[in-house]
Design a protein around this motif. Structure first.
Motif, PDB file in Angstrom:
ATOM      1  N   ALA A  81     -12.672  49.293   3.720  1.00 41.65           N
ATOM      2  CA  ALA A  81     -11.447  48.587   3.334  1.00 41.65           C
ATOM      3  C   ALA A  81     -11.212  47.448   4.320  1.00 41.65           C
ATOM      4  CB  ALA A  81     -10.270  49.554   3.350  1.00 41.65           C
ATOM      5  N   PRO A  82     -10.421  46.457   3.926  1.00 47.56           N
ATOM      6  CA  PRO A  82     -10.132  45.345   4.851  1.00 47.56           C
ATOM      7  C   PRO A  82      -9.480  45.864   6.131  1.00 47.56           C
ATOM      8  CG  PRO A  82      -9.409  44.810   2.617  1.00 47.56           C
ATOM      9  CD  PRO A  82      -9.789  46.263   2.609  1.00 47.56           C
ATOM     10  N   LYS A  83      -9.844  45.284   7.265  1.00 46.47           N
ATOM     11  CA  LYS A  83      -9.249  45.692   8.537  1.00 46.47           C
ATOM     12  C   LYS A  83      -7.764  45.335   8.554  1.00 46.47           C
ATOM     13  CE  LYS A  83     -13.342  45.552  11.476  1.00 46.47           C
ATOM     14  NZ  LYS A  83     -13.952  44.973  12.702  1.00 46.47           N
ATOM     15  N   LYS A  84      -6.966  46.255   9.097  1.00 48.80           N
ATOM     16  CA  LYS A  84      -5.515  46.068   9.077  1.00 48.80           C
ATOM     17  C   LYS A  84      -5.056  44.924   9.976  1.00 48.80           C
ATOM     18  CE  LYS A  84      -4.635  50.916   7.965  1.00 48.80           C
ATOM     19  NZ  LYS A  84      -4.019  52.199   8.404  1.00 48.80           N
ATOM     20  N   ASP A  85      -5.826  44.641  11.026  1.00 44.21           N
ATOM     21  CA  ASP A  85      -5.387  43.622  11.982  1.00 44.21           C
ATOM     22  C   ASP A  85      -5.925  42.229  11.654  1.00 44.21           C
ATOM     23  OD1 ASP A  85      -7.970  44.324  12.439  1.00 44.21           O
ATOM     24  OD2 ASP A  85      -7.832  44.329  14.624  1.00 44.21           O
ATOM     25  N   THR A  86      -6.548  42.094  10.469  1.00 42.31           N
ATOM     26  CA  THR A  86      -7.049  40.777  10.057  1.00 42.31           C
ATOM     27  C   THR A  86      -6.417  40.371   8.736  1.00 42.31           C
ATOM     28  OG1 THR A  86      -8.941  41.795   8.927  1.00 42.31           O
ATOM     29  CG2 THR A  86      -9.268  41.101  11.205  1.00 42.31           C
ATOM     30  N   PRO A  87      -6.217  39.077   8.516  1.00 44.59           N
ATOM     31  CA  PRO A  87      -5.630  38.627   7.262  1.00 44.59           C
ATOM     32  C   PRO A  87      -6.538  38.957   6.074  1.00 44.59           C
ATOM     33  CG  PRO A  87      -6.333  36.751   8.620  1.00 44.59           C
ATOM     34  CD  PRO A  87      -6.505  37.972   9.439  1.00 44.59           C
ATOM     35  N   ILE A  88      -5.940  39.422   4.985  1.00 40.53           N
ATOM     36  CA  ILE A  88      -6.705  39.768   3.793  1.00 40.53           C
ATOM     37  C   ILE A  88      -7.074  38.488   3.046  1.00 40.53           C
ATOM     38  CG2 ILE A  88      -6.652  40.991   1.585  1.00 40.53           C
ATOM     39  CD1 ILE A  88      -4.648  42.922   2.799  1.00 40.53           C
ATOM     40  N   PRO A  89      -8.367  38.262   2.796  1.00 40.26           N
ATOM     41  CA  PRO A  89      -8.766  37.061   2.061  1.00 40.26           C
ATOM     42  C   PRO A  89      -8.113  37.012   0.682  1.00 40.26           C
ATOM     43  CG  PRO A  89     -10.673  38.176   3.017  1.00 40.26           C
ATOM     44  CD  PRO A  89      -9.515  39.096   3.178  1.00 40.26           C
ATOM     45  N   ALA A  90      -7.660  35.841   0.314  1.00 42.90           N
ATOM     46  CA  ALA A  90      -7.013  35.685  -0.988  1.00 42.90           C
ATOM     47  C   ALA A  90      -8.019  35.852  -2.116  1.00 42.90           C
ATOM     48  CB  ALA A  90      -6.348  34.313  -1.070  1.00 42.90           C
ATOM     49  N   ASP A  91      -9.234  35.424  -1.855  1.00 41.46           N
ATOM     50  CA  ASP A  91     -10.286  35.491  -2.861  1.00 41.46           C
ATOM     51  C   ASP A  91     -10.959  36.867  -2.825  1.00 41.46           C
ATOM     52  OD1 ASP A  91     -13.575  34.801  -3.201  1.00 41.46           O
ATOM     53  OD2 ASP A  91     -12.215  34.126  -4.774  1.00 41.46           O
ATOM     54  N   ASN A 110     -13.801  37.833  -3.910  1.00 42.22           N
ATOM     55  CA  ASN A 110     -15.201  37.769  -3.522  1.00 42.22           C
ATOM     56  C   ASN A 110     -15.346  37.724  -1.998  1.00 42.22           C
ATOM     57  OD1 ASN A 110     -17.726  37.769  -5.038  1.00 42.22           O
ATOM     58  ND2 ASN A 110     -18.163  35.848  -3.977  1.00 42.22           N
ATOM     59  N   GLN A 111     -14.486  36.939  -1.356  1.00 41.98           N
ATOM     60  CA  GLN A 111     -14.511  36.858   0.116  1.00 41.98           C
ATOM     61  C   GLN A 111     -14.174  38.213   0.736  1.00 41.98           C
ATOM     62  OE1 GLN A 111     -11.832  33.685   1.136  1.00 41.98           O
ATOM     63  NE2 GLN A 111     -13.355  32.079   0.801  1.00 41.98           N
ATOM     64  N   ARG A 112     -13.239  38.917   0.123  1.00 37.62           N
ATOM     65  CA  ARG A 112     -12.871  40.254   0.604  1.00 37.62           C
ATOM     66  C   ARG A 112     -14.067  41.202   0.529  1.00 37.62           C
ATOM     67  NH1 ARG A 112      -9.503  43.716  -3.322  1.00 37.62           N
ATOM     68  NH2 ARG A 112     -11.635  44.085  -4.010  1.00 37.62           N
ATOM     69  N   ASP A 113     -14.792  41.152  -0.599  1.00 43.03           N
ATOM     70  CA  ASP A 113     -15.957  42.019  -0.772  1.00 43.03           C
ATOM     71  C   ASP A 113     -17.063  41.667   0.219  1.00 43.03           C
ATOM     72  OD1 ASP A 113     -14.794  43.465  -2.849  1.00 43.03           O
ATOM     73  OD2 ASP A 113     -15.509  42.073  -4.375  1.00 43.03           O
ATOM     74  N   VAL A 114     -17.205  40.379   0.516  1.00 39.15           N
ATOM     75  CA  VAL A 114     -18.192  39.935   1.508  1.00 39.15           C
ATOM     76  C   VAL A 114     -17.848  40.516   2.876  1.00 39.15           C
ATOM     77  CG1 VAL A 114     -19.054  37.933   2.787  1.00 39.15           C
ATOM     78  CG2 VAL A 114     -18.865  37.828   0.297  1.00 39.15           C
ATOM     79  N   ALA A 115     -16.557  40.426   3.236  1.00 37.38           N
ATOM     80  CA  ALA A 115     -16.102  40.919   4.542  1.00 37.38           C
ATOM     81  C   ALA A 115     -16.281  42.436   4.655  1.00 37.38           C
ATOM     82  CB  ALA A 115     -14.640  40.541   4.762  1.00 37.38           C
ATOM     83  N   ILE A 116     -15.962  43.153   3.580  1.00 33.62           N
ATOM     84  CA  ILE A 116     -16.100  44.613   3.598  1.00 33.62           C
ATOM     85  C   ILE A 116     -17.565  45.007   3.714  1.00 33.62           C
ATOM     86  CG2 ILE A 116     -15.835  46.710   2.201  1.00 33.62           C
ATOM     87  CD1 ILE A 116     -13.205  45.545   1.170  1.00 33.62           C
ATOM     88  N   TRP A 117     -18.437  44.302   2.991  1.00 31.63           N
ATOM     89  CA  TRP A 117     -19.858  44.622   3.063  1.00 31.63           C
ATOM     90  C   TRP A 117     -20.384  44.398   4.484  1.00 31.63           C
ATOM     91  CZ3 TRP A 117     -23.755  47.300   2.526  1.00 31.63           C
ATOM     92  CH2 TRP A 117     -25.050  46.850   2.727  1.00 31.63           C
ATOM     93  N   ALA A 118     -19.905  43.370   5.159  1.00 33.22           N
ATOM     94  CA  ALA A 118     -20.330  43.115   6.538  1.00 33.22           C
ATOM     95  C   ALA A 118     -19.975  44.308   7.431  1.00 33.22           C
ATOM     96  CB  ALA A 118     -19.679  41.842   7.066  1.00 33.22           C
TER      97      ALA A 118
END
Length: 206
Positions: free
Chosen positions: A149-159, A161-169
């Motif tokens: 899941a997106p890290k709580k201390d970082t801003p959630i990407p609006a897009d 696709n970008q969110r999925d990229v960040a989670i996969w990383a």
């Protein structure tokens, strides 16, 4: 493609759209017809519970959409599709991804959303080309949910696709670290056994 035009020519191969057809089985004869030309195959929103082994002959296939079917197991034939770049198996009843998933060396986008998969194989992290992993709505126990899941201390990407990229990383980093820990543990256990065998040998010699 529309219902009247399920096949479309494209410079890089043919696109075949067989979505929303209530298809229960994909005949091997169909594969024989399309295997040399098909680059994109859409079979979403059907009633497929399996795929024929002959699918592995579609060596030019780069896009495969199996979304919303009745698959309970990951089709083994897919593991032979070395050119596959986009794979969507979301909204199926699949519970396990095979360890050999790392064979898909060309995969860039992988959607497994709303399946029954509880654990991701560490081999997933071996796919260097993979950029996006869509895993929303999974009952995951490994990796832990907070890694997926997106890290709580970082801003959630609006897009999305970008969110999925960040989670996969995050997930890839976790899987690789886990694999390294397991490898070190095995090596450490091997060293311990070797030391013990040395002791036994020396006792017998003396």
């Amino acid at each position: 493609a529309s219902d009247t035009d399920a096949s479309q020519e494209h410079p890089n191969g043919v696109t075949i759209d067989l979505g929303y057809r209530k298809i229960q089985t994909l005949p091997a004869e169909v594969i024989d017809v399309i295997k040399d030309e098909c680059a994109r195959l859409a079979l979403s929103h059907n009633l497929l519970s399996s795929l024929p082994p002959q699918l592995s002959r579609c060596t030019r296939l780069r896009y495969l959409n199996l979304r919303s079917n009745s698959l309970r197991e990951f089709p083994e034939a897919i593991l032979q599709l070395s050119s596959l770049e986009i794979l969507d198996i979301s909204k199926n009843k699949i519970r396990v991804l095979p360890p050999e998933i790392g064979n898909l060396k060309s995969l860039k986008v992988f959607s497994i959303q709303k399946t029954r998969i509880e654990q991701l194989p560490v081999g997933l992290a071996d796919i260097n080309s993979l950029q996006v992993l869509k895993l929303y709505g999974l009952p995951l126990t490994f990796p832990p949910p907070d890694i997926c899941a997106p890290k709580k201390d970082t801003p959630i990407p609006a897009d999305e696709n970008q969110r999925d990229v960040a989670i996969w990383a995050q997930v890839k980093r976790y899987l690789r670290q886990h694999a390294n820990r397991e490898r070190m543990k095995i090596e450490s256990d091997g060293d311990t056994r070797f030391e013990h065998s040395d002791v036994i040998v020396s006792v017998r010699v003396n």
